[in-house]
Design a protein around this motif. Structure first.
Motif, mmCIF file in Angstrom:
data_model
loop_
_atom_site.group_PDB
_atom_site.id
_atom_site.type_symbol
_atom_site.label_atom_id
_atom_site.label_comp_id
_atom_site.label_asym_id
_atom_site.label_seq_id
_atom_site.Cartn_x
_atom_site.Cartn_y
_atom_site.Cartn_z
ATOM 1 N N LEU A 24 -2.405 5.210 -9.526
ATOM 2 C CA LEU A 24 -2.953 4.196 -8.627
ATOM 3 C C LEU A 24 -4.220 4.706 -7.964
ATOM 4 N N VAL A 25 -4.224 5.980 -7.601
ATOM 5 C CA VAL A 25 -5.379 6.566 -6.926
ATOM 6 C C VAL A 25 -6.605 6.525 -7.831
ATOM 7 N N THR A 26 -6.435 6.909 -9.086
ATOM 8 C CA THR A 26 -7.577 6.929 -10.006
ATOM 9 C C THR A 26 -7.969 5.525 -10.465
ATOM 10 N N GLU A 27 -6.985 4.633 -10.518
ATOM 11 C CA GLU A 27 -7.266 3.265 -10.983
ATOM 12 C C GLU A 27 -8.066 2.478 -9.960
ATOM 13 N N PHE A 28 -7.692 2.617 -8.673
ATOM 14 C CA PHE A 28 -8.316 1.812 -7.612
ATOM 15 C C PHE A 28 -9.134 2.664 -6.646
ATOM 16 N N ASP A 29 -9.416 3.925 -7.014
ATOM 17 C CA ASP A 29 -10.252 4.820 -6.191
ATOM 18 C C ASP A 29 -9.758 4.898 -4.743
ATOM 19 N N LEU A 30 -8.505 5.262 -4.586
ATOM 20 C CA LEU A 30 -7.925 5.362 -3.241
ATOM 21 C C LEU A 30 -8.212 6.746 -2.662
ATOM 22 N N VAL A 31 -9.491 7.020 -2.483
ATOM 23 C CA VAL A 31 -9.932 8.317 -1.966
ATOM 24 C C VAL A 31 -10.982 8.085 -0.881
ATOM 25 N N CYS A 32 -11.321 9.175 -0.185
ATOM 26 C CA CYS A 32 -12.331 9.146 0.875
ATOM 27 C C CYS A 32 -12.028 8.057 1.906
ATOM 28 N N HIS A 33 -12.919 7.081 2.078
ATOM 29 C CA HIS A 33 -12.704 6.069 3.123
ATOM 30 C C HIS A 33 -11.543 5.126 2.785
ATOM 31 N N ASP A 34 -11.075 5.151 1.533
ATOM 32 C CA ASP A 34 -9.918 4.329 1.152
ATOM 33 C C ASP A 34 -8.633 5.157 1.025
ATOM 34 N N GLU A 35 -8.671 6.389 1.478
ATOM 35 C CA GLU A 35 -7.505 7.253 1.332
ATOM 36 C C GLU A 35 -6.317 6.751 2.150
ATOM 37 N N TRP A 36 -6.578 6.015 3.238
ATOM 38 C CA TRP A 36 -5.503 5.473 4.078
ATOM 39 C C TRP A 36 -4.600 4.517 3.305
ATOM 40 N N LYS A 37 -5.104 3.992 2.202
ATOM 41 C CA LYS A 37 -4.311 3.046 1.417
ATOM 42 C C LYS A 37 -3.138 3.718 0.706
ATOM 43 N N GLN A 38 -3.217 5.032 0.490
ATOM 44 C CA GLN A 38 -2.120 5.733 -0.181
ATOM 45 C C GLN A 38 -0.828 5.673 0.632
ATOM 46 N N PRO A 39 -0.804 6.169 1.896
ATOM 47 C CA PRO A 39 0.438 6.058 2.670
ATOM 48 C C PRO A 39 0.781 4.619 3.040
ATOM 49 N N PHE A 40 -0.266 3.775 3.195
ATOM 50 C CA PHE A 40 -0.001 2.381 3.545
ATOM 51 C C PHE A 40 0.755 1.673 2.425
ATOM 52 N N THR A 41 0.448 2.018 1.175
ATOM 53 C CA THR A 41 1.156 1.420 0.038
ATOM 54 C C THR A 41 2.637 1.727 0.105
ATOM 55 N N ALA A 42 2.974 2.981 0.419
ATOM 56 C CA ALA A 42 4.385 3.351 0.555
ATOM 57 C C ALA A 42 5.032 2.623 1.717
ATOM 58 N N SER A 43 4.295 2.441 2.815
ATOM 59 C CA SER A 43 4.841 1.744 3.981
ATOM 60 C C SER A 43 5.153 0.288 3.662
ATOM 61 N N VAL A 44 4.291 -0.336 2.864
ATOM 62 C CA VAL A 44 4.532 -1.729 2.463
ATOM 63 C C VAL A 44 5.817 -1.826 1.643
ATOM 64 N N PHE A 45 6.015 -0.854 0.747
ATOM 65 C CA PHE A 45 7.232 -0.857 -0.062
ATOM 66 C C PHE A 45 8.471 -0.736 0.825
ATOM 67 N N TYR A 46 8.447 0.202 1.787
ATOM 68 C CA TYR A 46 9.596 0.374 2.678
ATOM 69 C C TYR A 46 9.797 -0.832 3.585
ATOM 70 N N ALA A 47 8.704 -1.529 3.902
ATOM 71 C CA ALA A 47 8.842 -2.768 4.670
ATOM 72 C C ALA A 47 9.615 -3.805 3.867
ATOM 73 N N GLY A 48 9.318 -3.890 2.557
ATOM 74 C CA GLY A 48 10.069 -4.800 1.696
ATOM 75 C C GLY A 48 11.519 -4.402 1.581
ATOM 76 N N VAL A 49 11.775 -3.084 1.462
ATOM 77 C CA VAL A 49 13.156 -2.593 1.396
ATOM 78 C C VAL A 49 13.907 -2.940 2.679
ATOM 79 N N THR A 50 13.237 -2.779 3.820
ATOM 80 C CA THR A 50 13.867 -3.066 5.110
ATOM 81 C C THR A 50 14.243 -4.539 5.217
ATOM 82 N N CYS A 51 13.312 -5.418 4.861
ATOM 83 C CA CYS A 51 13.589 -6.862 4.920
ATOM 84 C C CYS A 51 14.692 -7.243 3.940
#
Length: 462
Positions: free
Chosen positions: A38-65
Motif C-alpha cells: 500500500l505504501v509503494t502503491e499510493f506513496d504513503l510517505v513523507c507528508h502522507d506518512e500519517w495515512k499508514q497508522p490512520f488506515t489501521a485505525s479505520v480498520f479497527y473502527a470497522g471492527v469495533t462497530c
C-alpha cells in the motif's frame, strides 16, 4: 542542493536546519522483500506518512462497530444468519479492495471489511458454545476457536511470502471465503436460541439430526418438559439491545467489570504482541513466530478451563502476566535473550487470558443477550488494541515504563475480577433472572436474593 554552500566543515552541518524540497520526480522503492505494498502503491510517505497508522485505525473502527451491532442482530435474527452474513461482508469487501485505485477508496472498503472481521468470530463462538455441552463446549470455545485463529495467523506470512504483491495477497485471502458456502447446509442454528424464540419443534429436529449423525438412539419428545411461562414468552418477543446489559444493578456491575477487564487484557496482549513482533530480521519469519507462540497458550487455557473456576483463572492470568513485566527491568542489558523470554512469559499468560475471556463471557450471559454481550465486550477489547501503541510510546520517557504501566493496569483489573459471578459447573443461563442469581462475592451489607425459579428444568437437555 549543495550541502556545503556555506563553507562549513562536514562535522558542523546541522541537517535539520537545511532547506528541504518535496520529491517532484516520484519515488523509487526497493523490491528486495515486497513487490508492491500500500505504501509503494499510493506513496504513503513523507507528508502522507500519517495515512499508514490512520488506515489501521479505520480498520479497527470497522471492527469495533461490527462487534457492537452484530451481537445485537444475532440475538434478534439468529446466530447462523448473522455468521454467514458477516462472512460474506468480509469476503466481498476483501475482494473489492483488490480493485481499489485510490487510497481513499481502499480505506472506505477496509472499514466495511472490518465490520465483518470480528463479528463472524464472535457469532461462530457463541453458536458453537450454545450447540455443544460440557467439556466439548469448553474445548470449542477455548482451544478450537483460538487455535484456528492462530493457525490462520501462521498461514498469513506463508501467503505473503509467495504472493508478494498486495493485490494478489488480498485476492488470496478472499477466495477461501467461498469454501463457507456449502457449510450453510451443514451448520445448524442454535437450539437454545430457537427454544427461547418458542420454536421447540425446530430445536427438536436439530437434536434428532445430531443423534442420527452420531449414530445414537434418536431422543423422542426431547423438550416435552420445556414449558416457557407466559411471562417469558412475552420477553422472547422483545428486541433486546445493548441497553439491557445495564438494566439491573447486578447485570450492570458484571458488565462494567467485564468491560474493564476485556480492555486491559487485550491492551496487554496487543501491547506485548507489537513490542515483540520483530523477533527476526525476516518479517515473514517474525510474523510466523509471533503466531506460533500462541498455540501452547491456547492449549494451556483449555486444560485450565476444564478443571479450574473461571474467576480464579482470570485473576491468575492477570497476575502471572504482570509479574514478569515488573522484573524485566532487572535483566542485564547484555542478556537480551533472557529479557525476551521474560516478556514472552508475560505474553503467554495474557494470551491465555484472552481465551478465558471469550469462554467466560459466553457462559455468564443469558441466551437473549449472549451474543450482544460478547460482541460488546469484544468492542471494548478493540479499543484496548487501539490504545496499546500509545502505551508503547511511553518508552520515550523511561524504557520500561510501558511494561510497568501494563503490569499495574493488569493488577488493577485483577482486583475487579473478584466481583464477577462464577460460571464454572453451571449450565448456560437462559433468562436474565438466572444470570442475576449466579454465585458472586457480595458486599457484607448486601442481602442475597432468594433463588428464582427458571424456565429450564433441572436436567438441561442441552
Amino acid at each position: 542542493m549543495d550541502l556545503w554552500a556555506q563553507g562549513s566543515a562536514p562535522g558542523d552541518v546541522n541537517l535539520t536546519q537545511l532547506q528541504q524540497e518535496p520529491c517532484v520526480d516520484g519515488w523509487s522503492y526497493s523490491k528486495d522483500i515486497y513487490q508492491s505494498t500500500l505504501v509503494t502503491e499510493f506513496d504513503l510517505v513523507c507528508h502522507d506518512e500519517w495515512k499508514q497508522p490512520f488506515t489501521a485505525s479505520v480498520f479497527y473502527a470497522g471492527v469495533t462497530c461490527g462487534s457492537l451491532f452484530s451481537g445485537e442482530l444475532s440475538d434478534k435474527f439468529g446466530r447462523k444468519p448473522i455468521l454467514f452474513a458477516t462472512m460474506a461482508v468480509q469476503t466481498l469487501f476483501t475482494f473489492f479492495q483488490v480493485f481499489a485505485d485510490s487510497w481513499i477508496l481502499f480505506t472506505v472498503l477496509l472499514f466495511f471489511n472490518g465490520l465483518g472481521q470480528m463479528s463472524n468470530f464472535v457469532a461462530a463462538l457463541v453458536l458453537g458454545a450454545e450447540i455443544l455441552t460440557g467439556h466439548a463446549r469448553v474445548m470449542y470455545s477455548s482451544l478450537a476457536t483460538n487455535s484456528a485463529f492462530a493457525l490462520g495467523y501462521m498461514m498469513l506470512p506463508l501467503f505473503a511470502y509467495f504472493l508478494r504483491d498486495w493485490r494478489g495477497l488480498l485476492l488470496g485471502l478472499a477466495v477461501p471465503g467461498l469454501a463457507y458456502i456449502p457449510m450453510w447446509w451443514l451448520i445448524p442454528e442454535s437450539p437454545r436460541w430457537l427454544l427461547f424464540q418458542g420454536k421447540v419443534k425446530e430445536a427438536e429436529a436439530i437434536i434428532k439430526k445430531a443423534a442420527r449423525w452420531n449414530k445414537i438412539p434418536v431422543p423422542q419428545n426431547t423438550f416435552d418438559q420445556f414449558v416457557v411461562p407466559e411471562k417469558e414468552q412475552e420477553k422472547a418477543k422483545k428486541n433486546y439491545s445493548v441497553l439491557d446489559l445495564f438494566k439491573t444493578s447486578t447485570i450492570r456491575i458484571t458488565t462494567l467489570n467485564l468491560f474493564f477487564i476485556w480492555f486491559i487484557m487485550f491492551l496487554a496482549y496487543y501491547g506485548l504482541n507489537l513490542n515483540t513482533s520483530q523477533l527476526h530480521p525476516n518479517p515473514y519469519l517474525s510474523c510466523f513466530i509471533s503466531a506460533l507462540v500462541e498455540i501452547p497458550a491456547y492449549t494451556c487455557s483449555w486444560l485450565i478451563l476444564r478443571k479450574f473456576p473461571r474467576r480464579a483463572s482470570i485473576i491468575a492470568a492477570l497476575c502471572v502476566g504482570a509479574a514478569p513485566l515488573y522484573f524485566i527491568q532487572l535483566v542485564p542489558k547484555d542478556m537480551p535473550t533472557l529479557a525476551l523470554i521474560v516478556e514472552m512469559t508475560a505474553k503467554f499468560s495474557f494470551t491465555a487470558g484472552t481465551c478465558f475471556m471469550f469462554t467466560y463471557t459466553s457462559e455468564l450471559y443469558p441466551t437473549p443477550l449472549r451474543n450482544t454481550a460478547t460482541g460488546t465486550c469484544s468492542m471494548m477489547s478493540r479499543i484496548g488494541s487501539c490504545v496499546a501503541p500509545f502505551i508503547l510510546k511511553l518508552s520515550v520517557f523511561l524504557k520500561f515504563l510501558p511494561h510497568i504501566t501494563i503490569a499495574s493496569l493488569a493488577l488493577f483489573a485483577a482486583s475487579f475480577s473478584v466481583f464477577i459471578p462464577e460460571s464454572f459447573g453451571h449450565p448456560l443461563p437462559e433468562t436474565m433472572e438466572q444470570m442475576a442469581t449466579r454465585e458472586r462475592i457480595h458486599c457484607p451489607c448486601q442481602r442475597k436474593k432468594e433463588p428464582i425459579r427458571t424456565m429450564v428444568p433441572a436436567e438441561d437437555p442441552l
